[in-house]
Design a protein around this motif. Sequence first.
Motif, mmCIF file in Angstrom:
data_model
loop_
_atom_site.group_PDB
_atom_site.id
_atom_site.type_symbol
_atom_site.label_atom_id
_atom_site.label_comp_id
_atom_site.label_asym_id
_atom_site.label_seq_id
_atom_site.Cartn_x
_atom_site.Cartn_y
_atom_site.Cartn_z
ATOM 1 N N ARG A 235 13.351 -7.347 -10.305
ATOM 2 C CA ARG A 235 11.930 -7.432 -9.937
ATOM 3 C C ARG A 235 11.142 -8.144 -11.036
ATOM 4 O O ARG A 235 10.237 -8.926 -10.757
ATOM 5 N N PHE A 236 11.508 -7.850 -12.283
ATOM 6 C CA PHE A 236 10.830 -8.520 -13.402
ATOM 7 C C PHE A 236 11.074 -10.026 -13.341
ATOM 8 O O PHE A 236 10.170 -10.830 -13.563
ATOM 9 N N TYR B 161 9.633 -2.586 -6.413
ATOM 10 C CA TYR B 161 9.297 -3.055 -5.071
ATOM 11 C C TYR B 161 9.301 -4.576 -5.063
ATOM 12 O O TYR B 161 9.329 -5.228 -6.112
ATOM 13 N N ALA B 162 9.287 -5.152 -3.864
ATOM 14 C CA ALA B 162 9.296 -6.607 -3.741
ATOM 15 C C ALA B 162 8.061 -7.135 -3.033
ATOM 16 O O ALA B 162 7.749 -8.322 -3.132
ATOM 17 N N ALA B 163 7.341 -6.266 -2.323
ATOM 18 C CA ALA B 163 6.252 -6.732 -1.454
ATOM 19 C C ALA B 163 5.103 -7.346 -2.237
ATOM 20 O O ALA B 163 4.576 -8.403 -1.877
ATOM 21 N N LEU B 164 4.682 -6.701 -3.324
ATOM 22 C CA LEU B 164 3.454 -7.120 -4.009
ATOM 23 C C LEU B 164 3.590 -8.503 -4.628
ATOM 24 O O LEU B 164 2.672 -9.332 -4.541
ATOM 25 N N GLN B 165 4.731 -8.797 -5.277
ATOM 26 C CA GLN B 165 4.892 -10.100 -5.895
ATOM 27 C C GLN B 165 4.989 -11.218 -4.860
ATOM 28 O O GLN B 165 4.496 -12.331 -5.081
ATOM 29 N N ILE C 244 0.849 -1.203 0.000
ATOM 30 C CA ILE C 244 0.000 0.000 0.000
ATOM 31 C C ILE C 244 0.878 1.244 0.000
ATOM 32 O O ILE C 244 0.621 2.206 -0.733
ATOM 33 N N CYS C 245 1.926 1.235 0.827
ATOM 34 C CA CYS C 245 2.854 2.374 0.846
ATOM 35 C C CYS C 245 3.507 2.562 -0.530
ATOM 36 O O CYS C 245 3.629 3.691 -1.018
ATOM 37 N N ASP C 246 3.902 1.443 -1.160
ATOM 38 C CA ASP C 246 4.515 1.535 -2.496
ATOM 39 C C ASP C 246 3.552 2.147 -3.505
ATOM 40 O O ASP C 246 3.945 2.979 -4.334
ATOM 41 N N MET C 247 2.290 1.727 -3.451
ATOM 42 C CA MET C 247 1.300 2.271 -4.392
ATOM 43 C C MET C 247 1.122 3.776 -4.171
ATOM 44 O O MET C 247 1.089 4.553 -5.127
ATOM 45 N N LYS C 248 0.991 4.173 -2.907
ATOM 46 C CA LYS C 248 0.758 5.589 -2.605
ATOM 47 C C LYS C 248 1.977 6.444 -2.931
ATOM 48 O O LYS C 248 1.838 7.632 -3.248
ATOM 49 N N LEU C 249 3.167 5.849 -2.858
ATOM 50 C CA LEU C 249 4.394 6.568 -3.216
ATOM 51 C C LEU C 249 4.629 6.585 -4.720
ATOM 52 O O LEU C 249 5.549 7.230 -5.204
ATOM 53 N N ALA C 250 3.793 5.851 -5.457
ATOM 54 C CA ALA C 250 3.953 5.697 -6.914
ATOM 55 C C ALA C 250 5.282 5.012 -7.240
ATOM 56 O O ALA C 250 5.900 5.273 -8.259
ATOM 57 N N ASN C 251 5.729 4.109 -6.351
ATOM 58 C CA ASN C 251 6.923 3.307 -6.645
ATOM 59 C C ASN C 251 6.577 2.244 -7.675
ATOM 60 O O ASN C 251 5.481 1.677 -7.664
ATOM 61 N N ARG C 252 7.534 1.983 -8.557
ATOM 62 C CA ARG C 252 7.368 0.879 -9.503
ATOM 63 C C ARG C 252 8.370 -0.237 -9.247
ATOM 64 O O ARG C 252 8.250 -1.314 -9.807
#
Length: 532
Positions: free
Chosen positions: A303-304, A265-269, A255-263
């Motif tokens: 990340r990819f 990251y490791a959390a979501l995957q 959620i923090c990554d989304m709100k920061l507009a980070n592309r």
Amino acid sequence: MKKQRILLLLLLSILSSFGIYAQDTSLDEVLKELDEAIGQKKMYHQQRASQIESLKKKLQHSTDSWEQYNIYGALSSIYLHFQADSALYYVNRKASLLQQLNRPELYNQIYLNRAEVFGLMGMYNEASEELKKLKVSELENDALEYYYRSYRVYYGWLADYTADRSARQKYIDMTEAYRDSILTLDTENFDRKLILAEKELQNRNMDEAISLLNTLLEKQNDLQRKAYLYYTLSEAYEMKKQADRQAYYLAQSAICDMKLANREYAALQRLANLVYDRGELSRAYLYLNCAMEDAVDCNARLRFMEVAAIYPIIDKAYKEKDQQEKAVTRWMLAILSLFVIILIVLSFYFYYWMKKLSLMRKNLYMANRNLVTANQELAQTGKIKEVYIARYLDRCVSYLEKLEQYRRSLEKLAMASKIDELFKTIRSEQFLRDERKAFYTEFDKSFLDLFPNFIEDFNKLLVDDGKIYPKSGELLNTELRIFALIRLGVTDATRIAHFLGYSLATVYNYRSKIRNKAVGDKDRFEQEVMNL
């Protein structure tokens, strides 16, 4: 004192295991919050783009080299986890100003910046070359911490990337060595405290690490730092084999990554893998697609690769589920087709009886003319009409009631998954008409969303007395709907007739009638409609 410390740590461990330091929000609720954040990703990216645009405008009006240097630094920082190529570009722009500034000590900062971007892009040899250029003896305390942190991250990337077990262990050891180097510095900041927590995790002191991380989290308002803290907490709970708590903190980090507009990251995957294990296939597919899209846009190669490693498994499962749903849909369509056939048969049956009834009424009327007086004939005729109309109405009402019963029984059977019995039931005719009407309404809405000025632009192609407007309560009428299909590229009359449920002749008549009302060349009228 030692006993008190042990009791305190034990208490913190118990409280942590019951979620006292975590938010009261359940895992399901935080996952819903994450889904909403992913849905608003475009908005967060627009906010990041606005910040970038603001800095670029400031740069255009700047004439001072030092101010330009700092703006380039801000741009490289804001691009770092958003678009790595652009981050590298602005680091190089910073480097281009060093001769003008006559600040040779800043070269070390440039090397560190480049190494950080190269590592994120998966260019590990280039990152290593940049770090080797540094003159470590010239680094002050903060820069030295940045240097140690860069090497720690560099070897961490290599450890994640390397498949060979012995080489991987060597990189892990190097990561730990540079982590220890940071702890030797005389600093007392967020990074040092976070590394202390990581050190506790390395030593498998999970409860102590959780206690340190929760203490930091309580005092932290910065979203980027909270993202790091949540992610590290997830690692602690992974070591404790508490999958739900791990997923909870990964979701908070995402959620923090989304709100920061980070592309990058490791959390979501990682979270996608956990929710897949929970059986939430659609959600896992959503998270992986989001992570894949962001990794590609950011040019974050590792990340990819992380996403690509688990994507085929979840994608295959998702497609199998989709095929099952399509199979169910085909069964439902087959049932509906059977219902339509039965309905057509019943329609012919009623038509036969209506014709027979009409003939009987005609015969009765002719017979009544032979009666003694006109009044008796009229009375008798009226009585016959009342009887047959009442019978007809009763039959219609009875049929409607049966159709309603069929519809309800079908719903019950469908809910009970009694597929074999579904073929023995019928649905109401009204349902089919409503569905067709709803389909056309949805088509009209969708078309007007795409071409909101279609009606106005279409009428500009017609003479004044030939303009067409839908009635009140309509979105499009038949004529407009025909040319809406033409605007979408469906020019074949057979397909249009099939779509609208009209005969081929009816469609030809409509098209010919409207074409004759065109302002310009009638032969190019439909081409002009397609160009609207």
